[in-house]
Design a protein around this motif. Structure first.
Motif, PDB file in Angstrom:
ATOM      1  N   THR A 139      35.277 -13.542   6.371  1.00 52.67           N
ATOM      2  CA  THR A 139      36.538 -12.954   6.826  1.00 52.67           C
ATOM      3  C   THR A 139      36.346 -11.503   7.269  1.00 52.67           C
ATOM      4  OG1 THR A 139      37.096 -12.352   4.545  1.00 52.67           O
ATOM      5  CG2 THR A 139      37.976 -14.436   5.374  1.00 52.67           C
ATOM      6  N   SER A 140      35.274 -10.876   6.826  1.00 55.22           N
ATOM      7  CA  SER A 140      35.004  -9.491   7.222  1.00 55.22           C
ATOM      8  C   SER A 140      34.132  -9.415   8.475  1.00 55.22           C
ATOM      9  CB  SER A 140      34.316  -8.738   6.070  1.00 55.22           C
ATOM     10  OG  SER A 140      33.076  -9.366   5.746  1.00 55.22           O
ATOM     11  N   HIS A 141      33.726 -10.566   9.004  1.00 54.71           N
ATOM     12  CA  HIS A 141      32.860 -10.594  10.185  1.00 54.71           C
ATOM     13  C   HIS A 141      33.633 -10.129  11.420  1.00 54.71           C
ATOM     14  CE1 HIS A 141      30.115 -12.114  13.272  1.00 54.71           C
ATOM     15  NE2 HIS A 141      29.205 -12.244  12.326  1.00 54.71           N
ATOM     16  N   PHE A 142      32.952  -9.387  12.290  1.00 48.27           N
ATOM     17  CA  PHE A 142      33.595  -8.867  13.505  1.00 48.27           C
ATOM     18  C   PHE A 142      34.226  -9.982  14.335  1.00 48.27           C
ATOM     19  CE2 PHE A 142      32.970  -8.413  18.112  1.00 48.27           C
ATOM     20  CZ  PHE A 142      33.877  -7.399  18.375  1.00 48.27           C
ATOM     21  N   ALA A 143      33.504 -11.090  14.531  1.00 44.69           N
ATOM     22  CA  ALA A 143      34.010 -12.180  15.371  1.00 44.69           C
ATOM     23  C   ALA A 143      35.252 -12.816  14.753  1.00 44.69           C
ATOM     24  CB  ALA A 143      32.924 -13.239  15.575  1.00 44.69           C
ATOM     25  N   TYR A 144      35.266 -12.944  13.436  1.00 46.94           N
ATOM     26  CA  TYR A 144      36.427 -13.508  12.730  1.00 46.94           C
ATOM     27  C   TYR A 144      37.663 -12.646  12.990  1.00 46.94           C
ATOM     28  CZ  TYR A 144      39.030 -15.620   8.829  1.00 46.94           C
ATOM     29  OH  TYR A 144      39.965 -16.277   8.054  1.00 46.94           O
ATOM     30  N   LYS A 145      37.495 -11.337  12.853  1.00 46.61           N
ATOM     31  CA  LYS A 145      38.627 -10.425  13.066  1.00 46.61           C
ATOM     32  C   LYS A 145      39.065 -10.415  14.527  1.00 46.61           C
ATOM     33  CE  LYS A 145      37.497  -7.285   9.252  1.00 46.61           C
ATOM     34  NZ  LYS A 145      37.101  -5.896   8.889  1.00 46.61           N
ATOM     35  N   ALA A 146      38.081 -10.488  15.447  1.00 45.34           N
ATOM     36  CA  ALA A 146      38.402 -10.450  16.875  1.00 45.34           C
ATOM     37  C   ALA A 146      39.229 -11.665  17.293  1.00 45.34           C
ATOM     38  CB  ALA A 146      37.112 -10.384  17.691  1.00 45.34           C
ATOM     39  N   VAL A 147      38.843 -12.851  16.800  1.00 45.36           N
ATOM     40  CA  VAL A 147      39.594 -14.062  17.146  1.00 45.36           C
ATOM     41  C   VAL A 147      41.009 -13.972  16.619  1.00 45.36           C
ATOM     42  CG1 VAL A 147      39.778 -16.561  16.758  1.00 45.36           C
ATOM     43  CG2 VAL A 147      37.550 -15.544  17.288  1.00 45.36           C
ATOM     44  N   ARG A 148      41.159 -13.510  15.394  1.00 46.78           N
ATOM     45  CA  ARG A 148      42.498 -13.407  14.798  1.00 46.78           C
ATOM     46  C   ARG A 148      43.336 -12.332  15.490  1.00 46.78           C
ATOM     47  NH1 ARG A 148      43.093 -16.298  10.031  1.00 46.78           N
ATOM     48  NH2 ARG A 148      44.994 -15.103   9.622  1.00 46.78           N
ATOM     49  N   TRP A 149      42.681 -11.352  16.112  1.00 46.06           N
ATOM     50  CA  TRP A 149      43.412 -10.326  16.845  1.00 46.06           C
ATOM     51  C   TRP A 149      44.027 -10.911  18.113  1.00 46.06           C
ATOM     52  CZ3 TRP A 149      44.963  -5.375  16.196  1.00 46.06           C
ATOM     53  CH2 TRP A 149      45.359  -4.667  17.335  1.00 46.06           C
ATOM     54  N   PHE A 150      43.280 -11.789  18.799  1.00 45.00           N
ATOM     55  CA  PHE A 150      43.733 -12.329  20.082  1.00 45.00           C
ATOM     56  C   PHE A 150      44.567 -13.599  19.949  1.00 45.00           C
ATOM     57  CE2 PHE A 150      40.079  -9.779  21.522  1.00 45.00           C
ATOM     58  CZ  PHE A 150      40.683  -9.060  22.545  1.00 45.00           C
ATOM     59  N   PHE A 151      44.343 -14.378  18.901  1.00 45.98           N
ATOM     60  CA  PHE A 151      45.029 -15.666  18.770  1.00 45.98           C
ATOM     61  C   PHE A 151      45.630 -15.827  17.384  1.00 45.98           C
ATOM     62  CE2 PHE A 151      41.537 -16.386  21.773  1.00 45.98           C
ATOM     63  CZ  PHE A 151      42.219 -16.916  22.860  1.00 45.98           C
ATOM     64  N   PRO A 152      46.797 -16.486  17.291  1.00 44.28           N
ATOM     65  CA  PRO A 152      47.244 -16.946  15.973  1.00 44.28           C
ATOM     66  C   PRO A 152      46.296 -18.058  15.517  1.00 44.28           C
ATOM     67  CG  PRO A 152      48.684 -17.791  17.700  1.00 44.28           C
ATOM     68  CD  PRO A 152      47.746 -16.823  18.365  1.00 44.28           C
ATOM     69  N   VAL A 153      46.114 -18.181  14.227  1.00 47.72           N
ATOM     70  CA  VAL A 153      45.152 -19.153  13.693  1.00 47.72           C
ATOM     71  C   VAL A 153      45.868 -20.173  12.832  1.00 47.72           C
ATOM     72  CG1 VAL A 153      43.153 -19.465  12.185  1.00 47.72           C
ATOM     73  CG2 VAL A 153      43.235 -17.525  13.765  1.00 47.72           C
ATOM     74  N   PHE A 154      45.590 -21.441  13.106  1.00 46.89           N
ATOM     75  CA  PHE A 154      46.061 -22.506  12.217  1.00 46.89           C
ATOM     76  C   PHE A 154      44.931 -22.788  11.232  1.00 46.89           C
ATOM     77  CE2 PHE A 154      46.732 -27.016  11.091  1.00 46.89           C
ATOM     78  CZ  PHE A 154      48.007 -26.888  10.547  1.00 46.89           C
ATOM     79  N   PRO A 155      45.149 -22.580   9.928  1.00 50.27           N
ATOM     80  CA  PRO A 155      44.039 -22.571   8.966  1.00 50.27           C
ATOM     81  C   PRO A 155      43.560 -23.952   8.506  1.00 50.27           C
ATOM     82  CG  PRO A 155      46.082 -22.104   7.836  1.00 50.27           C
ATOM     83  CD  PRO A 155      46.428 -22.229   9.292  1.00 50.27           C
ATOM     84  N   ARG A 156      43.760 -24.983   9.292  1.00 56.00           N
ATOM     85  CA  ARG A 156      43.287 -26.326   8.953  1.00 56.00           C
ATOM     86  C   ARG A 156      42.544 -26.897  10.151  1.00 56.00           C
ATOM     87  NH1 ARG A 156      45.059 -24.845   4.694  1.00 56.00           N
ATOM     88  NH2 ARG A 156      46.534 -25.902   3.305  1.00 56.00           N
ATOM     89  N   LEU A 157      41.515 -27.674   9.872  1.00 51.68           N
ATOM     90  CA  LEU A 157      40.831 -28.380  10.947  1.00 51.68           C
ATOM     91  C   LEU A 157      41.759 -29.436  11.528  1.00 51.68           C
ATOM     92  CD1 LEU A 157      37.287 -28.944   9.370  1.00 51.68           C
ATOM     93  CD2 LEU A 157      37.862 -27.372  11.221  1.00 51.68           C
ATOM     94  N   VAL A 158      41.782 -29.533  12.854  1.00 52.23           N
ATOM     95  CA  VAL A 158      42.577 -30.564  13.531  1.00 52.23           C
ATOM     96  C   VAL A 158      41.597 -31.342  14.421  1.00 52.23           C
ATOM     97  CG1 VAL A 158      44.563 -31.075  14.976  1.00 52.23           C
ATOM     98  CG2 VAL A 158      44.568 -29.008  13.542  1.00 52.23           C
ATOM     99  N   GLY A 159      40.945 -32.327  13.823  1.00 53.10           N
ATOM    100  CA  GLY A 159      39.913 -33.062  14.546  1.00 53.10           C
ATOM    101  C   GLY A 159      38.791 -32.126  14.957  1.00 53.10           C
ATOM    102  N   HIS A 160      38.259 -32.339  16.181  1.00 57.42           N
ATOM    103  CA  HIS A 160      37.183 -31.478  16.660  1.00 57.42           C
ATOM    104  C   HIS A 160      37.700 -30.374  17.584  1.00 57.42           C
ATOM    105  CE1 HIS A 160      36.496 -34.290  20.378  1.00 57.42           C
ATOM    106  NE2 HIS A 160      37.480 -33.455  20.577  1.00 57.42           N
ATOM    107  N   ASN A 161      38.995 -30.123  17.545  1.00 54.42           N
ATOM    108  CA  ASN A 161      39.607 -29.161  18.465  1.00 54.42           C
ATOM    109  C   ASN A 161      39.303 -27.723  18.075  1.00 54.42           C
ATOM    110  OD1 ASN A 161      41.143 -31.074  20.160  1.00 54.42           O
ATOM    111  ND2 ASN A 161      42.235 -31.475  18.256  1.00 54.42           N
ATOM    112  N   PHE A 162      38.961 -26.916  19.086  1.00 57.35           N
ATOM    113  CA  PHE A 162      38.812 -25.482  18.880  1.00 57.35           C
ATOM    114  C   PHE A 162      40.168 -24.786  18.975  1.00 57.35           C
ATOM    115  CE2 PHE A 162      34.439 -26.319  20.660  1.00 57.35           C
ATOM    116  CZ  PHE A 162      33.776 -26.117  19.465  1.00 57.35           C
TER     117      PHE A 162
END
Length: 345
Positions: A169-192
């Motif tokens: 959760t402290s990784h730069f990429a993790y924070k960057a994705v959450r900055w640009f997109f809302p995140v649904f915290p469950r896997l939904v098939g193989h969807n990104f």
């Protein structure tokens, strides 16, 4: 056939070689993609078969270089290929830790690795072009790259199992994705990514009734995309170590890039082989560390010879022999001296 002597290794961007490399790499990649187009777990037997497939494709290109140019050019490719494979082992161990932290099911690992490899193909090209251009500036740059490779070796000496215990959760990429997109915290098939309608349908399910989202939007990133972003970013950082080291073996951009790409494209299958065998290969990472020190010495010794008149140029055959012997010792010693339980990564 190109007329060369046994000492000629300056092949540049020779058209026929570029075409053969491109056709071979693209055809093999499409065969791999077609064979793994479904979300299925990769059995160890299948992973070994596909790893051998990619090794065979790489050796096929080495044979072409031998016939089209000479043994020295083929040896440069083999040395770069072996070294990139060796350095990739540590990167694969980090990927295993990332998959484990995100609890990614095995059926989706190959999909994430596939997109990760496509990114690696692009970024390797960028780094090889930049790295080769810097090397061309002269021996002083070799000393800088020797220091970088040496630093990578010391970092591997200090590293233990921190990746497996990391909180991403402290990784730069993790924070960057959450900055640009809302995140649904469950896997939904193989969807990104999933749209809002899918998220609303997921929230209506009984198992998600206590789930609340901090942000809403039209599209949501899933943990699978967070995982991919971290893997891609990690690979870019890994390229800072691997590209200078492989260029140190061969200064030819086409040889360096082809060696790295054939090694990288086989990583998806090798991931599942190493995942099954990592508890046995306890000394392989030590061998990779020794290789980094060897490459740093090779760079520094060559630069010193050209700048100050003392040092040595280590030829490609010696480099290939050293790489093969050290890797072999790392593998063999892992089975002879397996270490204490729990020592493996």
């Amino acid at each position: 056939m190109t007329t060369t002597t046994s000492t000629v290794t300056n092949i540049g961007l020779e058209t026929q070689t570029v075409v053969i490399f491109s056709i071979l790499a693209i055809a093999a990649l499409f065969i791999d993609i077609w064979a793994h187009r479904g979300d299925k777990p990769i059995a160890l037997k299948s992973a070994i078969a596909w790893t051998l497939f990619w090794i065979a494709v790489s050796m096929g290109f080495a044979v072409f270089l031998y016939v089209h140019f000479n043994a020295q050019v083929a040896s440069l490719f083999l040395a770069g290929y072996l070294f990139e494979q060796a350095l990739s082992v540590d990167n694969l161990f980090v990927m295993m830790a990332i998959f484990a932290w995100f609890k990614v099911p095995e059926v989706y690992c190959h999909r994430v690795l596939y997109w990760g490899v496509l990114g690696a193909i692009f970024f390797r090209l960028v780094f090889v072009v930049i790295g080769s251009s810097l090397f061309a500036l002269g021996p002083a740059v070799e000393l800088v790259f020797a220091a970088l490779v040496l630093g990578s070796g010391f970092m591997m000496l200090k590293k233990h199992d921190k990746d497996e215990n990391s909180d991403f959760t402290s990784h730069f990429a993790y924070k960057a994705v959450r900055w640009f997109f809302p995140v649904f915290p469950r896997l939904v098939g193989h969807n990104f990514f999933v749209n809002r309608a899918v998220v609303e349908a997921e929230l209506a399910k009984e198992e998600n009734k206590d789930l609340t989202l901090k942000r809403m939007g039209k599209y949501f990133a899933t943990p699978l995309f967070l995982c991919l972003a971290i893997i891609e970013t990690t690979d870019v950082m890994f390229a800072f170590d691997s590209v200078p080291a492989v260029i140190a073996v061969s200064r030819e951009p086409l040889i360096v890039y082809s060696a790295m790409i054939f090694a990288v494209m086989g990583l998806r299958s090798m991931y599942f082989v190493l995942d099954a065998m990592r508890k046995y290969l306890v000394h392989l990472e030590k061998a990779v560390t020794v290789l980094l020190f060897f490459i740093a010495f090779k760079l520094a010794a060559g630069a010193s010879l050209h700048l100050f008149g003392f040092g040595m140029d280590i030829d490609v055959y010696t480099s290939l022999l050293v790489i093969a012997v050290i890797l072999g010792l790392g593998i063999v010693s892992s089975f002879i001296f397996p270490g204490k339980k729990g020592e493996a990564k």
